[in-house]
Design a protein around this motif. Structure first.
Motif, PDB file in Angstrom:
ATOM      1  N   LYS A 219      -2.516   2.000  -8.700  1.00  0.00           N
ATOM      2  CA  LYS A 219      -1.632   0.857  -8.452  1.00  0.00           C
ATOM      3  C   LYS A 219      -0.242   1.105  -9.025  1.00  0.00           C
ATOM      4  O   LYS A 219       0.769   0.761  -8.411  1.00  0.00           O
ATOM      5  CB  LYS A 219      -2.248  -0.411  -9.059  1.00  0.00           C
TER       6      LYS A 219
ATOM      7  N   MET B 128       5.679  -3.863   3.266  1.00  0.00           N
ATOM      8  CA  MET B 128       6.861  -3.051   3.521  1.00  0.00           C
ATOM      9  C   MET B 128       7.775  -3.723   4.535  1.00  0.00           C
ATOM     10  O   MET B 128       7.385  -4.675   5.225  1.00  0.00           O
ATOM     11  CB  MET B 128       6.452  -1.675   4.057  1.00  0.00           C
TER      12      MET B 128
ATOM     13  N   MET C  94      -0.062  -2.568   0.694  1.00  0.00           N
ATOM     14  CA  MET C  94       1.355  -2.455   0.391  1.00  0.00           C
ATOM     15  C   MET C  94       2.135  -3.244   1.426  1.00  0.00           C
ATOM     16  O   MET C  94       1.863  -3.137   2.630  1.00  0.00           O
ATOM     17  CB  MET C  94       1.780  -0.986   0.401  1.00  0.00           C
TER      18      MET C  94
ATOM     19  N   GLY D  15       3.530   6.650   1.536  1.00  0.00           N
ATOM     20  CA  GLY D  15       2.294   6.264   0.851  1.00  0.00           C
ATOM     21  C   GLY D  15       1.401   7.430   0.493  1.00  0.00           C
ATOM     22  O   GLY D  15       0.517   7.301  -0.348  1.00  0.00           O
TER      23      GLY D  15
ATOM     24  N   VAL E  40       9.701  -0.783   0.236  1.00  0.00           N
ATOM     25  CA  VAL E  40       8.436  -1.371  -0.208  1.00  0.00           C
ATOM     26  C   VAL E  40       8.754  -2.652  -0.961  1.00  0.00           C
ATOM     27  O   VAL E  40       9.505  -2.646  -1.937  1.00  0.00           O
ATOM     28  CB  VAL E  40       7.662  -0.397  -1.108  1.00  0.00           C
TER      29      VAL E  40
ATOM     30  N   ALA F 272       1.594   3.503  -6.679  1.00  0.00           N
ATOM     31  CA  ALA F 272       2.048   2.847  -5.454  1.00  0.00           C
ATOM     32  C   ALA F 272       3.208   1.908  -5.738  1.00  0.00           C
ATOM     33  O   ALA F 272       4.176   1.837  -4.972  1.00  0.00           O
ATOM     34  CB  ALA F 272       0.888   2.085  -4.811  1.00  0.00           C
ATOM     35  N   ALA F 273       3.142   1.183  -6.851  1.00  0.00           N
ATOM     36  CA  ALA F 273       4.218   0.260  -7.191  1.00  0.00           C
ATOM     37  C   ALA F 273       5.518   1.002  -7.452  1.00  0.00           C
ATOM     38  O   ALA F 273       6.617   0.479  -7.203  1.00  0.00           O
ATOM     39  CB  ALA F 273       3.822  -0.564  -8.413  1.00  0.00           C
TER      40      ALA F 273
ATOM     41  N   ALA G 228       8.255   1.337  -4.817  1.00  0.00           N
ATOM     42  CA  ALA G 228       9.206   0.252  -4.571  1.00  0.00           C
ATOM     43  C   ALA G 228      10.577   0.571  -5.145  1.00  0.00           C
ATOM     44  O   ALA G 228      11.587  -0.020  -4.741  1.00  0.00           O
ATOM     45  CB  ALA G 228       8.682  -1.053  -5.161  1.00  0.00           C
TER      46      ALA G 228
ATOM     47  N   ASP H  56       6.221  -5.172  -1.931  1.00  0.00           N
ATOM     48  CA  ASP H  56       5.192  -5.779  -2.777  1.00  0.00           C
ATOM     49  C   ASP H  56       3.936  -4.928  -2.720  1.00  0.00           C
ATOM     50  O   ASP H  56       3.736  -4.138  -1.784  1.00  0.00           O
ATOM     51  CB  ASP H  56       4.895  -7.203  -2.272  1.00  0.00           C
ATOM     52  N   LEU H  57       3.104  -5.068  -3.702  1.00  0.00           N
ATOM     53  CA  LEU H  57       1.782  -4.456  -3.729  1.00  0.00           C
ATOM     54  C   LEU H  57       0.794  -5.539  -4.110  1.00  0.00           C
ATOM     55  O   LEU H  57       0.992  -6.249  -5.106  1.00  0.00           O
ATOM     56  CB  LEU H  57       1.714  -3.308  -4.734  1.00  0.00           C
TER      57      LEU H  57
ATOM     58  N   LEU I 146      -4.222   0.407   1.838  1.00  0.00           N
ATOM     59  CA  LEU I 146      -4.261   1.647   1.075  1.00  0.00           C
ATOM     60  C   LEU I 146      -5.694   2.081   0.800  1.00  0.00           C
ATOM     61  O   LEU I 146      -6.196   3.017   1.391  1.00  0.00           O
ATOM     62  CB  LEU I 146      -3.493   1.472  -0.236  1.00  0.00           C
TER      63      LEU I 146
END
Length: 696
Positions: free
Chosen positions: A54, A85, A83, A154, A71, A57-58, A61, A73-74, A37
């Protein structure tokens, strides 16, 4: 990299949203995809400017849907945030578009599943903002149906209210220019209709093989979007039922108010078309030649009446010719011939043309205008008559002319004896040098005699540049000796689509182009100081003739030998890209590509990142690629090109000669981006090869 939990296996690709890698999750024992990212510095800046990137982006999920890539995990490591996926199998829609025609039932599956993904995402206030063929994965299930997955949410931002969501953290417009809505380009507030616009552009390309908005410059593409210069889909793909074409055009009207109100409305309308039979296999019309309009025009507002009974407000002025009128009429099975994707190029719309649509009378029968039905019937009859005439007469087609009839070719021979005419935007902008066999070549003549255009069988003294960017871009036989002149030949091959012109190098044949450092054009050469991404991009179509020794296909260097880059082919079917700057030598190798076939060589070198790449695409549809580090030392300007070497005073080794055929050579003085480079390579192999293979 990517923490101890994830083991990076290989890079899958890179795009505007970041690089993607295949990785192995050591804790859950599964393969995943990891997308880079932001670097740590970028993320810290982003947090300071617009909140917690963050957390945004989280939140992705939480977007769980069968048609959206999950998704998992980050995380972060020393390189920044990434990220994790779901790893999706299958080809991209871009692969499907370039490989074969998509049937209407498959098109229905594609459009339905993408819309269902958008309905789910938009319900959670998530926009995609970068829908394009490369962000849609497709695979065929054992049942025969398609499974579609939308990648790369994303670029989305949470809460798509009235804010400039087209910008990234640095204020740059995000998204792929060919599919971006006018409101994105103008940095206006966005909502779900922005994704519908992009989807409309994607589906237009899926059915026609052509992007709706094209130009040879970024500015030109933007103007085409903003002025909505587009050919109606029904004219570009006349084998597709008009109600289907109307529905696609509705999705990407310039004004968001004239698009579907949301993805659910677009989906309901599509389902109405399916129920009426317009998306069945039998709804595809016969094998017709592509019709090309005389000039582009602003399409009228397209507001279909959907099957739910709700009728969107009609614009107060003008008539509507790009809509579905009334209840969708049932389509009776006709047993039609499967649709054919047009193969000719569509003229590029220009911003100077502003033709209003002709008024369409509202007298309809079964939802279709009677006059239009008469026009289609008469036009179809004329096309059929022309096709029969050429079939009986045995006449051959005129390649490169849209809408010309085609004839079947005998197995083992090309479909056309002449190369096709290229569209204005066929080559990436900024090309420095372009040499194409059969064009702008001078035959060998004695010194002092006027130049004579070369004919097949002639020795070629000079091969002139077609790019016309300034300066003297000519490849000349070394020392102007006849023994160094290659021979102009033409050849028919079952691997090529047309009778190909080529320069045949044997023995001491060798050519050189050198730009004097006193020439003002020198600044346009690689590392001349005018390029945004200094480096080099090369595309070369060759067929080496190798016996027991390698041959050097090409060498580009500094004329004072302060650095060079070369491509060699070896008898064991290896290709090597070598680069030397100062005392540092780096090499990349591609194996398993038959060196005795026609091959496209692609080279990319980025001087800023010290990375280089070698790509080989072969006539059998196969491909190979190798990339890695280039020398990090600063290089001097590259102002000399050599195809083979020969020096009377200092004999060269056999490995520095070239035996084989050169069909075309193109040089750009900058490091081309991933998508642009692969797209350029694929356009060329599509033009030359009967079996071009896949783009990715």
């Amino acid at each position: 990299m990517a923490s101890a939990r994830y083991k990076i296996l290989e890079e899958l690709g890179a795009g505007g949203a970041g690089a993607v890698y295949k990785a192995y999750d050591t804790q859950l024992d599964r393969y995943v995809a990891i997308k880079r990212l932001l670097s740590k510095e970028e993320a810290e800046t982003a947090d300071a400017q617009s909140g917690n990137i963050k957390k945004e982006a989280a939140s992705l999920a939480t977007l769980q849907h069968p048609n959206v890539v999950s998704v998992f995990d980050l995380g972060s490591d020393e390189q920044g945030f990434f990220m994790v996926m779901e790893l999706v199998e299958g080809d991209t829609l871009g692969d499907w578009i370039t490989a074969a025609t998509m049937s209407l039932p498959d098109f229905n599956e594609l459009a339905t599943q993408v819309l269902e993904a958008l309905v789910s995402a938009h319900s959670q206030s998530v926009l995609h903002r970068d829908l394009k063929p490369e962000n849609i994965k497709i695979r065929r299930l054992p049942s025969g149906r398609l499974q579609v997955k939308v990648l790369d949410f994303g670029l989305a931002r949470m809460s798509y209210g009235a804010k400039k969501m087209t910008e990234d953290q640095s204020g740059n417009i995000q998204g792929s220019i060919y599919y971006m809505s006018p409101e994105q380009l103008l940095r206006k507030p966005l909502d779900g209709r922005t994704d519908l616009y992009a989807l409309g552009c994607v589906l237009y390309q899926t059915l026609s093989g052509q992007r709706p908005f094209e130009s040879d410059t970024v500015r030109g593409v933007m103007d085409a979007h903003l002025q909505h210069l587009v050919y109606p889909l029904v004219q570009i793909a006349p084998n597709i039922p008009q109600p289907v074409c109307d529905w696609v055009m509705w999705l990407f009207n310039a004004d968001p108010a004239h698009r579907p109100a949301n993805a659910q409305q677009a989906l309901n309308s599509l389902r109405g078309l399916a129920v009426a039979g317009w998306l069945s296999e039998s709804a595809e019309s016969g094998h017709v030649a592509m019709a090309v309009p005389d000039e582009p025009y602003h399409p009228p507002v397209a507001v279909p009446r959907i099957s739910t009974g709700h009728v969107p407000t009609r614009p107060p002025t003008g008539s509507v010719s790009q809509r579905i009128t009334g209840t969708v009429p049932p389509r009776k099975p006709t047993g039609g011939v499967p649709a054919r994707r047009p193969t000719s190029s569509v003229p590029t719309p220009t911003s100077s043309v502003h033709r209003a649509p002709a008024r369409v009378e509202e007298e309809t029968e079964g939802g279709l205008n009677k006059k239009m039905m008469l026009i289609y019937a008469v036009g179809g009859g004329l096309l059929l008559a022309v096709a029969l005439f050429f079939m009986l007469r045995g006449g051959k087609s005129e390649p490169g002319k849209p809408g010309s009839p085609t004839t079947a070719s005998t197995p083992g021979t090309p479909a056309s004896m002449e190369p096709p005419t290229r569209a204005a935007n066929f080559l990436q902008p900024g090309i420095l040098l372009h040499f194409r066999a059969g064009e702008k070549m001078d035959a060998y003549t004695d010194l002092g005699k006027p130049a004579v255009a070369a004919k097949p069988g002639d020795k070629v003294l000079a091969w002139h540049d077609m790019a016309n960017t300034g300066g003297d871009g000519t490849l000349m036989a070394i020392n102007r000796l006849q023994q160094n002149c290659p021979t102009y030949v033409q050849e028919v091959s079952s691997a090529l689509k047309f009778k190909a012109a080529m320069l045949r190098f044997t023995g001491t044949n060798a050519m050189i182009h050198s730009m004097s450092k006193d020439n003002p054009s020198i600044r346009d050469y690689p590392l001349g100081g005018t390029q945004k991404d200094p480096g080099l991009t090369i595309v070369m179509m060759v067929r080496p003739n190798i016996t027991n020794k390698e041959v050097r296909c090409l060498r580009i260097r500094n004329s004072e030998d302060k650095g060079h880059l070369s491509v060699r082919a070896y008898p064991n079917n290896e290709w090597k890209l070598g680069m030397k700057i100062g005392n540092t030598v780096k090499e990349q190798k591609v194996t398993g590509r038959n060196v005795k076939q026609f091959n496209l060589i692609g080279v990319s070198w980025n001087a800023n990142t010290a990375k280089m790449l070698l790509s080989i695409r072969s006539e059998d549809g196969g491909k190979g690629r190798a990339e890695g580090d280039a020398p990090k030392e600063k290089a001097e300007i590259f102002n000399e090109i050599r195809i083979a070497d020969y020096d009377q005073t200092t004999p060269v080794g056999a490995e520095d000669l070239f035996n084989g055929d050169v069909l075309e050579l193109m040089v750009w003085p900058y490091a081309m981006g991933w998508e642009d480079r692969s797209g350029q390579e694929f356009r060329i192999v599509q033009e030359y090869f009967v079996k071009p293979g896949q783009r990715y």
